[in-house]
Design a protein around this motif. Structure first.
Motif, PDB file in Angstrom:
ATOM      1  N   VAL A   1      -0.140  -2.968   7.667  1.00  0.00           N
ATOM      2  CA  VAL A   1      -0.131  -1.981   6.590  1.00  0.00           C
ATOM      3  C   VAL A   1      -0.347  -2.709   5.268  1.00  0.00           C
ATOM      4  O   VAL A   1       0.587  -3.184   4.627  1.00  0.00           O
ATOM      5  CB  VAL A   1       1.190  -1.183   6.578  1.00  0.00           C
ATOM      6  CG1 VAL A   1       1.176  -0.143   5.459  1.00  0.00           C
ATOM      7  CG2 VAL A   1       1.394  -0.498   7.923  1.00  0.00           C
ATOM      8  N   ARG A   2      -1.597  -2.767   4.872  1.00  0.00           N
ATOM      9  CA  ARG A   2      -1.978  -3.494   3.667  1.00  0.00           C
ATOM     10  C   ARG A   2      -2.057  -2.567   2.453  1.00  0.00           C
ATOM     11  O   ARG A   2      -2.216  -3.024   1.327  1.00  0.00           O
ATOM     12  CB  ARG A   2      -3.340  -4.172   3.871  1.00  0.00           C
ATOM     13  CG  ARG A   2      -3.442  -5.048   5.116  1.00  0.00           C
ATOM     14  CD  ARG A   2      -4.630  -5.980   5.013  1.00  0.00           C
ATOM     15  NE  ARG A   2      -4.541  -6.760   3.804  1.00  0.00           N
ATOM     16  CZ  ARG A   2      -3.805  -7.861   3.668  1.00  0.00           C
ATOM     17  NH1 ARG A   2      -3.108  -8.315   4.687  1.00  0.00           N
ATOM     18  NH2 ARG A   2      -3.762  -8.502   2.520  1.00  0.00           N
ATOM     19  N   GLU A   3      -1.972  -1.258   2.688  1.00  0.00           N
ATOM     20  CA  GLU A   3      -2.188  -0.295   1.621  1.00  0.00           C
ATOM     21  C   GLU A   3      -0.949   0.588   1.431  1.00  0.00           C
ATOM     22  O   GLU A   3      -0.237   0.884   2.393  1.00  0.00           O
ATOM     23  CB  GLU A   3      -3.393   0.589   1.954  1.00  0.00           C
ATOM     24  CG  GLU A   3      -4.673  -0.180   2.224  1.00  0.00           C
ATOM     25  CD  GLU A   3      -4.774  -0.735   3.654  1.00  0.00           C
ATOM     26  OE1 GLU A   3      -5.619  -1.614   3.886  1.00  0.00           O
ATOM     27  OE2 GLU A   3      -3.988  -0.295   4.522  1.00  0.00           O
ATOM     28  N   PRO A   4      -0.698   1.042   0.197  1.00  0.00           N
ATOM     29  CA  PRO A   4       0.434   1.943  -0.054  1.00  0.00           C
ATOM     30  C   PRO A   4       0.084   3.368   0.371  1.00  0.00           C
ATOM     31  O   PRO A   4      -0.588   4.104  -0.355  1.00  0.00           O
ATOM     32  CB  PRO A   4       0.644   1.832  -1.568  1.00  0.00           C
ATOM     33  CG  PRO A   4      -0.709   1.508  -2.108  1.00  0.00           C
ATOM     34  CD  PRO A   4      -1.390   0.671  -1.056  1.00  0.00           C
TER      35      PRO A   4
ATOM     36  N   LYS B   1      -2.844   1.280 -10.483  1.00  0.00           N
ATOM     37  CA  LYS B   1      -2.281   1.982  -9.327  1.00  0.00           C
ATOM     38  C   LYS B   1      -1.414   1.001  -8.541  1.00  0.00           C
ATOM     39  O   LYS B   1      -1.704  -0.196  -8.494  1.00  0.00           O
ATOM     40  CB  LYS B   1      -3.396   2.519  -8.421  1.00  0.00           C
ATOM     41  CG  LYS B   1      -4.224   3.642  -9.028  1.00  0.00           C
ATOM     42  CD  LYS B   1      -3.451   4.950  -9.020  1.00  0.00           C
ATOM     43  CE  LYS B   1      -4.319   6.112  -9.473  1.00  0.00           C
ATOM     44  NZ  LYS B   1      -3.616   7.405  -9.379  1.00  0.00           N
ATOM     45  N   PRO B   2      -0.353   1.492  -7.893  1.00  0.00           N
ATOM     46  CA  PRO B   2       0.540   0.582  -7.162  1.00  0.00           C
ATOM     47  C   PRO B   2      -0.108  -0.005  -5.924  1.00  0.00           C
ATOM     48  O   PRO B   2      -0.690   0.711  -5.113  1.00  0.00           O
ATOM     49  CB  PRO B   2       1.724   1.487  -6.785  1.00  0.00           C
ATOM     50  CG  PRO B   2       1.172   2.867  -6.785  1.00  0.00           C
ATOM     51  CD  PRO B   2       0.108   2.896  -7.836  1.00  0.00           C
ATOM     52  N   HIS B   3      -0.042  -1.312  -5.791  1.00  0.00           N
ATOM     53  CA  HIS B   3      -0.458  -1.985  -4.565  1.00  0.00           C
ATOM     54  C   HIS B   3      -0.013  -3.436  -4.621  1.00  0.00           C
ATOM     55  O   HIS B   3       0.121  -4.016  -5.694  1.00  0.00           O
ATOM     56  CB  HIS B   3      -1.973  -1.898  -4.354  1.00  0.00           C
ATOM     57  CG  HIS B   3      -2.801  -2.597  -5.385  1.00  0.00           C
ATOM     58  ND1 HIS B   3      -2.958  -2.115  -6.660  1.00  0.00           N
ATOM     59  CD2 HIS B   3      -3.524  -3.736  -5.335  1.00  0.00           C
ATOM     60  CE1 HIS B   3      -3.743  -2.924  -7.349  1.00  0.00           C
ATOM     61  NE2 HIS B   3      -4.102  -3.926  -6.569  1.00  0.00           N
TER      62      HIS B   3
ATOM     63  N   ASP C   1       3.685  -1.910 -15.191  1.00  0.00           N
ATOM     64  CA  ASP C   1       4.971  -1.479 -14.654  1.00  0.00           C
ATOM     65  C   ASP C   1       4.824  -0.428 -13.550  1.00  0.00           C
ATOM     66  O   ASP C   1       5.666   0.466 -13.412  1.00  0.00           O
ATOM     67  CB  ASP C   1       5.873  -0.949 -15.776  1.00  0.00           C
ATOM     68  CG  ASP C   1       5.247   0.208 -16.552  1.00  0.00           C
ATOM     69  OD1 ASP C   1       4.097   0.589 -16.241  1.00  0.00           O
ATOM     70  OD2 ASP C   1       5.909   0.729 -17.473  1.00  0.00           O
ATOM     71  N   VAL C   2       3.750  -0.539 -12.742  1.00  0.00           N
ATOM     72  CA  VAL C   2       3.584   0.390 -11.625  1.00  0.00           C
ATOM     73  C   VAL C   2       4.617   0.080 -10.544  1.00  0.00           C
ATOM     74  O   VAL C   2       5.149  -1.033 -10.463  1.00  0.00           O
ATOM     75  CB  VAL C   2       2.159   0.310 -11.022  1.00  0.00           C
ATOM     76  CG1 VAL C   2       1.121   0.780 -12.014  1.00  0.00           C
ATOM     77  CG2 VAL C   2       1.849  -1.100 -10.537  1.00  0.00           C
ATOM     78  N   LYS C   3       4.879   1.062  -9.708  1.00  0.00           N
ATOM     79  CA  LYS C   3       5.888   0.934  -8.662  1.00  0.00           C
ATOM     80  C   LYS C   3       5.561  -0.235  -7.726  1.00  0.00           C
ATOM     81  O   LYS C   3       4.431  -0.413  -7.303  1.00  0.00           O
ATOM     82  CB  LYS C   3       5.965   2.231  -7.850  1.00  0.00           C
ATOM     83  CG  LYS C   3       7.099   2.285  -6.843  1.00  0.00           C
ATOM     84  CD  LYS C   3       7.139   3.648  -6.157  1.00  0.00           C
ATOM     85  CE  LYS C   3       8.336   3.766  -5.226  1.00  0.00           C
ATOM     86  NZ  LYS C   3       8.296   2.844  -4.104  1.00  0.00           N
ATOM     87  N   GLY C   4       6.562  -1.026  -7.419  1.00  0.00           N
ATOM     88  CA  GLY C   4       6.407  -2.122  -6.473  1.00  0.00           C
ATOM     89  C   GLY C   4       6.295  -3.493  -7.107  1.00  0.00           C
ATOM     90  O   GLY C   4       6.557  -4.509  -6.456  1.00  0.00           O
ATOM     91  N   MET C   5       5.919  -3.562  -8.394  1.00  0.00           N
ATOM     92  CA  MET C   5       5.762  -4.862  -9.040  1.00  0.00           C
ATOM     93  C   MET C   5       7.084  -5.610  -9.155  1.00  0.00           C
ATOM     94  O   MET C   5       7.135  -6.837  -9.101  1.00  0.00           O
ATOM     95  CB  MET C   5       5.142  -4.695 -10.434  1.00  0.00           C
ATOM     96  CG  MET C   5       3.669  -4.348 -10.447  1.00  0.00           C
ATOM     97  SD  MET C   5       2.622  -5.594  -9.651  1.00  0.00           S
ATOM     98  CE  MET C   5       2.367  -4.831  -8.050  1.00  0.00           C
TER      99      MET C   5
END
Length: 393
Positions: free
Chosen positions: A139-142, A305-307, A326-330
């Motif tokens: 799973v390489r993608e959000p 975009k978050p990734h 500041d995207v989600k996951g960073m």
């Protein structure tokens, strides 16, 4: 020794392909490896350079009609993309229930494990499982939940039913899929072989250098990077690595894109602005990226975009801090000791953080470098490996 069939979509040159090349080289040391590429894309040549045997899908269905079913939060969608995405759902089912199985029967390689290198090709899991193989998906993608979760459940239920193991490249990706009972988080390895051989002399000590590796990909932050240039201090220079945007240059496809894709004309303006800027050193697609890390103050990762992103780990591995949105996951990798955050969609905020980083004291900078290498060491010590997961399957 195990026999592993690696299935890859064959498209794109980026962090995912780099990690795959390193994985194939590692797997080949103690296993038999064969690669099936769905498309005869640019990635195929890179994979063949590892010495692995590569078969390209022979069916006309994959060559002429098939599209990857992309349902990711790391993507932008307009009217054209929405139409294509709905079409890809139908193609996903055709592949899942017929064409993937037919293609696997053409493989003469005797394998016991199927390793699917992307969540976008989960349609191959059913045929692999029905062939009585162990199936592992990366799973390489959000994965996006979407508004009604319909497309989300298509992918999630397929993986849950037909995959024995799931490997996620971040905890954020793992939580989105929500199959924790069969998921192992493995951060991408940093591959250095053949990637630090430059003898360039691009450095002028009167400038402060930074490196950006996203090319003209919108999700990588191309738009806000370009818009930030006018706010940068005059002594800032940015190594611009990565590919260019690919749009139809003429004809009906260009006309449709021009009228239905609101980013099309804006992208042209951004490219013109980039090329005219004296603060950009255009490098393009290169393998030897570590020259640019080592000669930069920090890596700029302005994702819109978050990734998960391999450049963050690459930068940390050589003690270079990062500037991230500041995207989600960073926050999974970056904190105030090893990098700085800017406000996503605010180019002036990005420029301010670049300027700020260029002026940090030597003592504070060395502390950040130490924190980067410490973080990288912790990640490597605590993280499993894809090879280990496959060997346990």
């Amino acid at each position: 020794m195990k026999s592993i069939l690696v299935i890859h979509h064959g498209q794109g040159v980026g962090g995912g392909l780099i990690a795959l090349l390193g994985l194939i080289a590692e797997l080949k040391e103690n296993n038999r490896v064969h690669v099936l590429s769905i498309f005869d894309g640019i990635a195929v040549d890179y994979i063949r350079q590892t010495g692995a045997t590569v078969t390209v899908a022979k069916s006309r269905f994959y060559a002429k009609f098939y599209q990857l079913f992309i349902h990711s939060d790391a993507a932008y969608f307009n009217i054209i993309d929405s139409i294509r995405n709905n079409k890809s759902v139908i193609l996903y089912y055709l592949s899942k229930y017929y064409f993937a199985g037919k293609e696997l029967k053409n493989i003469v390689f005797d394998y016991e494990i199927v390793y699917l290198n992307s969540i976008f090709i989960s349609d191959w899991a059913r045929a692999s499982k029905l062939a009585k193989k162990k199936v592992v998906i990366h799973v390489r993608e959000p994965l996006s939940r979407g508004l009604f979760k319909f497309k989300y459940e298509i992918i999630r239920q397929t993986i849950n039913k037909y995959c024995d193991q799931v490997i996620a490249i971040s905890h954020d990706n793992a939580s989105r899929l929500d199959l924790q009972h069969k998921t192992t988080v493995v951060y991408d390895p940093v591959v250095t072989k053949n990637r630090s051989q430059s003898e360039y002399k691009l450095i002028n000590r009167k400038f402060k250098y930074f490196v950006y590796l996203g090319g003209m990909a919108r999700i990588k932050g191309f738009e806000q990077l370009v818009e930030s240039l006018e706010y940068l201090d005059e002594n800032i220079r940015i190594f611009f690595l990565g590919g260019e945007s690919e749009y139809a240059s003429h004809g009906l496809k260009r006309l449709v894109r021009q009228n239905l894709d609101p980013f099309f004309l804006k992208n042209k303006r951004l490219i013109d602005k980039l090329k005219k800027s004296g603060k950009i050193i255009h490098v393009g697609l290169v393998d030897d990226v570590f020259y640019y890390y080592e000669n930069s103050i920090a890596a700029i990762c302005p994702f819109s975009k978050p990734h998960a992103s391999l450049p963050i780990l690459e930068a940390f591995s050589v003690g270079k801090p990062v500037i991230v949105s500041d995207v989600k996951g960073m926050e999974e990798l970056v904190d105030s000791t090893n990098g700085v955050f800017f406000i996503n969609s605010d180019p002036e905020s990005l420029a301010h953080k670049i300027n700020e980083m260029s002026q940090v004291t030597e003592q504070d900078y060395e502390a950040m470098r130490t924190a980067c290498m410490t973080k990288y060491k912790q990640i490597r010590e605590r993280s499993d490996s894809v090879t280990s997961v496959l060997n346990r399957t």
